[in-house]
Design a protein around this motif. Structure first.
Motif, mmCIF file in Angstrom:
data_model
loop_
_atom_site.group_PDB
_atom_site.id
_atom_site.type_symbol
_atom_site.label_atom_id
_atom_site.label_comp_id
_atom_site.label_asym_id
_atom_site.label_seq_id
_atom_site.Cartn_x
_atom_site.Cartn_y
_atom_site.Cartn_z
ATOM 1 N N ARG A 198 0.866 -1.177 0.000
ATOM 2 C CA ARG A 198 0.000 0.000 0.000
ATOM 3 C C ARG A 198 0.898 1.220 0.000
ATOM 4 O O ARG A 198 1.805 1.336 0.813
ATOM 5 C CB ARG A 198 -0.892 0.053 1.256
ATOM 6 C CG ARG A 198 -1.677 1.379 1.334
ATOM 7 C CD ARG A 198 -2.461 1.498 2.613
ATOM 8 N NE ARG A 198 -1.640 1.557 3.810
ATOM 9 C CZ ARG A 198 -0.988 2.630 4.242
ATOM 10 N NH1 ARG A 198 -1.019 3.759 3.547
ATOM 11 N NH2 ARG A 198 -0.283 2.589 5.351
ATOM 12 N N GLY A 243 0.283 5.239 0.243
ATOM 13 C CA GLY A 243 -0.755 6.249 0.435
ATOM 14 C C GLY A 243 -2.126 5.600 0.437
ATOM 15 O O GLY A 243 -2.383 4.663 1.194
ATOM 16 N N THR A 244 -3.013 6.085 -0.439
ATOM 17 C CA THR A 244 -4.362 5.518 -0.529
ATOM 18 C C THR A 244 -4.523 4.638 -1.768
ATOM 19 O O THR A 244 -5.632 4.430 -2.257
ATOM 20 C CB THR A 244 -5.418 6.637 -0.530
ATOM 21 O OG1 THR A 244 -5.123 7.572 -1.581
ATOM 22 C CG2 THR A 244 -5.429 7.381 0.797
ATOM 23 N N SER A 245 -3.416 4.135 -2.282
ATOM 24 C CA SER A 245 -3.440 3.197 -3.406
ATOM 25 C C SER A 245 -2.647 1.954 -3.017
ATOM 26 O O SER A 245 -1.954 1.938 -2.006
ATOM 27 C CB SER A 245 -2.827 3.828 -4.662
ATOM 28 O OG SER A 245 -3.561 4.953 -5.096
ATOM 29 N N VAL A 288 -7.583 2.675 -8.072
ATOM 30 C CA VAL A 288 -6.529 2.896 -7.069
ATOM 31 C C VAL A 288 -5.862 1.595 -6.649
ATOM 32 O O VAL A 288 -4.878 1.613 -5.907
ATOM 33 C CB VAL A 288 -7.082 3.632 -5.829
ATOM 34 C CG1 VAL A 288 -7.515 5.037 -6.187
ATOM 35 C CG2 VAL A 288 -8.216 2.855 -5.176
ATOM 36 N N CYS A 326 2.135 8.515 -10.293
ATOM 37 C CA CYS A 326 1.194 8.438 -9.172
ATOM 38 C C CYS A 326 1.944 8.732 -7.889
ATOM 39 O O CYS A 326 2.885 8.011 -7.526
ATOM 40 C CB CYS A 326 0.535 7.065 -9.104
ATOM 41 S SG CYS A 326 -0.507 6.842 -7.641
ATOM 42 N N ASN A 360 0.687 8.643 -4.780
ATOM 43 C CA ASN A 360 0.385 7.714 -3.687
ATOM 44 C C ASN A 360 1.254 6.462 -3.787
ATOM 45 O O ASN A 360 1.875 6.052 -2.806
ATOM 46 C CB ASN A 360 -1.105 7.356 -3.686
ATOM 47 C CG ASN A 360 -1.933 8.352 -2.898
ATOM 48 O OD1 ASN A 360 -1.679 8.603 -1.721
ATOM 49 N ND2 ASN A 360 -2.917 8.943 -3.546
ATOM 50 N N SER A 411 4.653 6.942 -2.658
ATOM 51 C CA SER A 411 4.877 6.915 -1.215
ATOM 52 C C SER A 411 5.547 5.619 -0.773
ATOM 53 O O SER A 411 6.285 5.592 0.217
ATOM 54 C CB SER A 411 3.547 7.058 -0.468
ATOM 55 O OG SER A 411 2.845 8.214 -0.877
ATOM 56 N N HIS A 454 -12.200 9.671 -7.531
ATOM 57 C CA HIS A 454 -11.198 9.173 -6.596
ATOM 58 C C HIS A 454 -11.826 9.086 -5.208
ATOM 59 O O HIS A 454 -12.484 10.020 -4.758
ATOM 60 C CB HIS A 454 -9.993 10.117 -6.572
ATOM 61 C CG HIS A 454 -8.746 9.495 -6.026
ATOM 62 N ND1 HIS A 454 -8.621 9.115 -4.708
ATOM 63 C CD2 HIS A 454 -7.566 9.180 -6.612
ATOM 64 C CE1 HIS A 454 -7.425 8.599 -4.508
ATOM 65 N NE2 HIS A 454 -6.760 8.617 -5.647
ATOM 66 N N ALA A 482 -5.492 12.134 -4.933
ATOM 67 C CA ALA A 482 -4.178 11.752 -5.438
ATOM 68 C C ALA A 482 -3.127 12.740 -4.934
ATOM 69 O O ALA A 482 -3.383 13.938 -4.814
ATOM 70 C CB ALA A 482 -4.180 11.731 -6.962
ATOM 71 N N VAL A 483 -1.932 12.232 -4.649
ATOM 72 C CA VAL A 483 -0.847 13.096 -4.179
ATOM 73 C C VAL A 483 -0.458 14.099 -5.259
ATOM 74 O O VAL A 483 -0.324 15.297 -4.993
ATOM 75 C CB VAL A 483 0.363 12.244 -3.756
ATOM 76 C CG1 VAL A 483 1.592 13.119 -3.532
ATOM 77 C CG2 VAL A 483 0.042 11.483 -2.479
ATOM 78 N N ARG A 514 2.785 11.194 3.837
ATOM 79 C CA ARG A 514 2.080 9.981 3.439
ATOM 80 C C ARG A 514 2.540 8.807 4.323
ATOM 81 O O ARG A 514 3.487 8.932 5.116
ATOM 82 C CB ARG A 514 2.355 9.624 1.983
ATOM 83 C CG ARG A 514 1.897 10.635 0.963
ATOM 84 C CD ARG A 514 0.419 10.445 0.593
ATOM 85 N NE ARG A 514 -0.484 11.146 1.501
ATOM 86 C CZ ARG A 514 -1.795 11.016 1.452
ATOM 87 N NH1 ARG A 514 -2.375 10.211 0.578
ATOM 88 N NH2 ARG A 514 -2.551 11.692 2.278
#
Length: 362
Positions: free
Chosen positions: A12, A14-16, A58, A95, A97, A100, A276, A280-281, A342
């Motif tokens: 994982r 970030g949020t992805s 994601v 990307c 995320n 991260s 989303h 997204a970062v 993140r």
């Protein structure tokens, strides 16, 4: 025919989330590479039932890492966005995320050796040329994922990963304002076309009859909005010098509205054919820059910070994301850098298998 085994780390970021590979373990040929990633993720089915994707944009992302030959960077990060159902792979965007997780993944892969309690990893995003300095927690020279940092859209806490993005203006199109205008009108809607870390077509939610505070599911159900948004996005892509973007995930699309939860401004971000679930970062940097720039569609939606650096708090469907923006307003808005916090976590590792008919390996 036997299957081909490819080493990977499942993370994982970030949020992805998605697989992280060493670039040298994958085919060099871009068409073959795309076929391998489609098979690995399971693109072509809404649940990605024949791969490790999670049935959402994601969770169908891929990172490929290698030691960099760039004088500044330690690691080259090559990103791929694999579609959920269409068996398409887009190598144009990056990307933030997934980025991260690049620092920790590089350490896990032996590409980076920890240096004390905090390890700096200099990352070059191959797709866009962006440069990012990541600070990864390595207490006593050991990588850790445990800590007290929280990010909206991810449960629990984890070790913080500080990201500082540099030289991100015009990363895809070569210009801060690719059309040369602070505002353009397309299909009766005013938009700002901006390129900071990610090229985005940005509009006011109210111009589409939206509040800008709808949930991701509520917007996803609004097929009329998506039809009109896509028409505007495709035309904007042409005006931004990006050509025919009908099959590309860039430029992305964003909506702005006045904040309701104490943030600087409310945002909704599109990938681009669905909403989303958080933010997204890369998208956050562009939306924050739009919010700070006088004359854009953000005018009148916020009390614009005038002092640099500014902490821009973007409200999104899962909460908030903070972007620390260093800028200069002496001669129009000029972005110097953008920093975000993140987290990431290793979920699994081992080998992923793709049919030998797709790729026989080396």
């Amino acid at each position: 025919m036997t299957q081909t085994a490819i080493p990977f780390i499942f993370m994982r970021g970030g949020t992805s989330r998605g697989p992280y590979f060493r670039r040298e373990d994958l085919p060099e040929d871009r068409d073959t590479l795309a076929s391998v990633l489609v098979a690995a993720v399971g693109s072509g089915h809404s649940l990605n039932i024949d791969g490790i994707g999670g049935g959402a944009a994601v969770t169908t992302k891929v990172a490929m890492l290698s030691r960099s030959e760039d004088e500044w960077a330690d690691i080259d990060y090559f990103f791929a966005q694999v579609s959920v159902e269409d068996r398409l792979v887009d190598f144009k965007p990056t990307c933030g995320n997934i980025l991260s997780g690049v620092g920790p993944a590089a350490i896990e892969m032996g590409l980076i050796t920890p240096t004390g309690d905090e390890t700096e990893v200099r990352i070059r995003a191959v797709n866009t040329g962006a440069k990012v300095l990541a600070r990864v927690q390595t207490p006593g020279g050991e990588l850790t994922y445990e800590g007290d940092a929280t990010i909206a859209g991810v449960p629990g806490t984890a070790a913080p990963i500080a990201l500082n993005f540099m030289e991100v203006v015009g990363s895809s199109t070569g210009a801060f304002l690719p059309t040369g205008n602070l505002r353009d009108e397309i299909d009766g809607i005013e938009v700002t076309c901006m390129d900071v870390a990610m090229p985005i077509v940005i509009a006011r939610a109210s111009d589409f009859g939206l509040s800008g505070h709808e949930t991701a599911a509520e917007i996803d159900a609004n097929t009329d909005f998506f039809a009109r948004m896509e028409k505007i996005r495709v035309e904007a892509g042409k005006r931004m010098g990006m050509g025919d973007v009908t099959k590309s995930v860039t430029p992305k699309f964003g909506l702005l509205a006045p904040a309701r939860e104490g943030g600087t401004i409310a945002t909704r971000y599109f990938m681009p054919w669905n909403t989303h679930p958080s933010m997204a970062v890369t998208g956050s940097q562009c939306l924050a820059s739009c919010a700070l720039t006088p004359g854009t569609v953000a005018d009148g939606l916020l009390d614009r910070p005038e002092q640099s650096p500014a902490n821009v708090i973007l409200e999104h469907p899962s909460g908030q994301i903070e972007v620390l923006v260093e800028f200069d307003n002496a001669d129009g808005f000029s972005l110097k850098s953008a920093g975000l916090l993140r987290t990431a976590r290793k979920l699994a590792d081992g080998k992923i298998y793709v049919p030998g008919s797709v790729w026989k390996g080396f």
